[in-house]
Design an enzyme around this catalytic site. Structure first.
Site: not given
Ligand code: IPE
Ligand code: IPE
Ligand code: MG
Length: 243
Positions: A21-22, A24, A38, A66, A70, A72, A133
C-alpha cells in the site's frame, strides 16, 4: 543494499504475504500521476521477489488489486491493466531464470481477455514442478468473496453427495479457497495503515503481522530483510504456554 550483499537468512517452508500500500500517496508526494506510483510499485516488486527467493521463502503472496479497488476511477484501472500486461512481459523471463512459479488468484476477468491470456501464458511458462519460490498475485481478490465462493462449492459437493457435513475440516476449507496457500506465517503491510483490507481472512488466523510506515514505492530490500529477521526471532506459541 546490493543484491549480492543480502545477509544469509533461511526461511524454508515459510509463507509470507504483503499488502503493498502507498502508491497513490507516493505519487502525490512526488507530484507524479497515480500510474507512475503504480509503475514504481512494480519496480519494487521485482527486487522483493528476488530477495524472497534468496531467503528461501516457500511462497510470497502479493495483494495487487482488491475487490474493493474496482470502485477506483476508470482511468486508474486502465493504467493498472496496462501495467499488468507490461509487467508480465518484462518480468516473466527473469522469473523463469530464477525458477519462480507465478500464480494469480482472485476474479480478474473484468480486466479483459488481454490480461487473462497474458496471465495464462505466464502461469504456463513458469509452471516449475519444484520452484525456488511460489509467487502468488492477488488480483481482483477479496477475502470475503473467497470464503463465500468456497462455502458455495462445499455446499454443492454436499448436495451431490460427494462430501459429508462431518468431513468439513480446515483442510477442506483451504482446498476450496482460491488462494493457493494454507497457513500464512507472515504478513507485511506498508503505507502506515493498520488494517487487513479484506485480504486473506481465513488464512490470517495465526499470522505474524508487521506494519511499516514506508510507502510501497519506497520499500527496500533492506527493510524487507529486517521484517524477515524480526519474524524469525518471534516466538510463535499458537495458544500454548510459553516455554
Ligand atoms: C489494499 O490497499 C489493497 C491493495 C494493496 C491491493 P487499499 O488502499 O485498497 O486499502 P484501503 O482502502 O486502505 O483499505
Ligand atoms: C496500493 O496503493 C495499490 C493498489 C491498491 C492498487 P494505493 O493506490 O492504495 O496507494 P495509497 O494508499 O492511495 O497511497
Ligand atoms: Mg491504499
Amino acid at each position: 543494499m546490493a543484491e549480492s550483499k543480502q545477509p544469509p537468512i533461511n526461511l524454508t517452508g515459510i509463507n509470507a504475504a504483503i499488502i503493498m500500500d502507498g502508491n497513490g500517496r507516493w505519487a502525490k508526494k512526488n507530484t507524479l500521476n497515480i500510474t507512475s506510483g503504480h509503475e514504481r510499485g512494480v519496480d519494487v516488486v521485482r527486487k522483493i521477489v528476488e530477495s524472497a527467493a534468496k531467503a528461501h521463502l516457500e511462497s510470497l503472496s502479493l495483494y495487487a488489486f482488491s475487490t474493493e479497488n474496482w470502485s477506483r476511477p476508470k482511468k486508474e484501472i486502465l493504467g493498472i491493466k496496462k501495467l499488468i500486461i507490461s509487467a508480465i512481459d518484462s518480468q516473466v523471463p527473469e522469473l523463469i531464470n530464477q525458477e519462480v512459479r507465478l500464480n494469480f488468484f482472485g476474479d480478474y476477468s473484468s480486466f479483459g481477455d488481454e490480461v487473462i491470456s497474458a496471465i495464462q501464458q505466464a502461469e504456463k511458462e513458469t509452471a516449475f514442478q519444484d520452484p525456488k519460490l511460489k509467487l502468488n498475485i492477488a488480483l481482483g481478490y477479496g477475502g470475503r468473496t473467497d470464503i463465500i465462493k468456497a462455502t458455495k462449492l462445499i455446499a454443492n459437493e454436499i448436495q451431490l453427495g460427494r462430501l459429508s457435513v462431518e468431513d468439513i475440516s480446515d483442510e477442506t476449507i483451504f482446498r476450496y479457497l482460491q488462494a493457493p496457500i494454507n497457513e500464512l506465517d507472515l504478513l507485511i503491510r506498508t503505507g502506515g495503515d493498520h488494517r487487513i483490507s479484506n485480504f486473506l481472512l481465513y488464512h490470517l488466523a495465526y499470522t505474524e503481522i508487521q506494519f511499516s510506515d514506508t510507502l510501497w514505492p519506497d520499500f527496500t530490500v533492506r527493510e524487507f530483510i529486517k521484517c524477515l529477521e524480526r519474524f524469525s526471532k518471534t516466538e510463535r506459541r499458537f495458544g500454548k504456554r510459553a516455554l
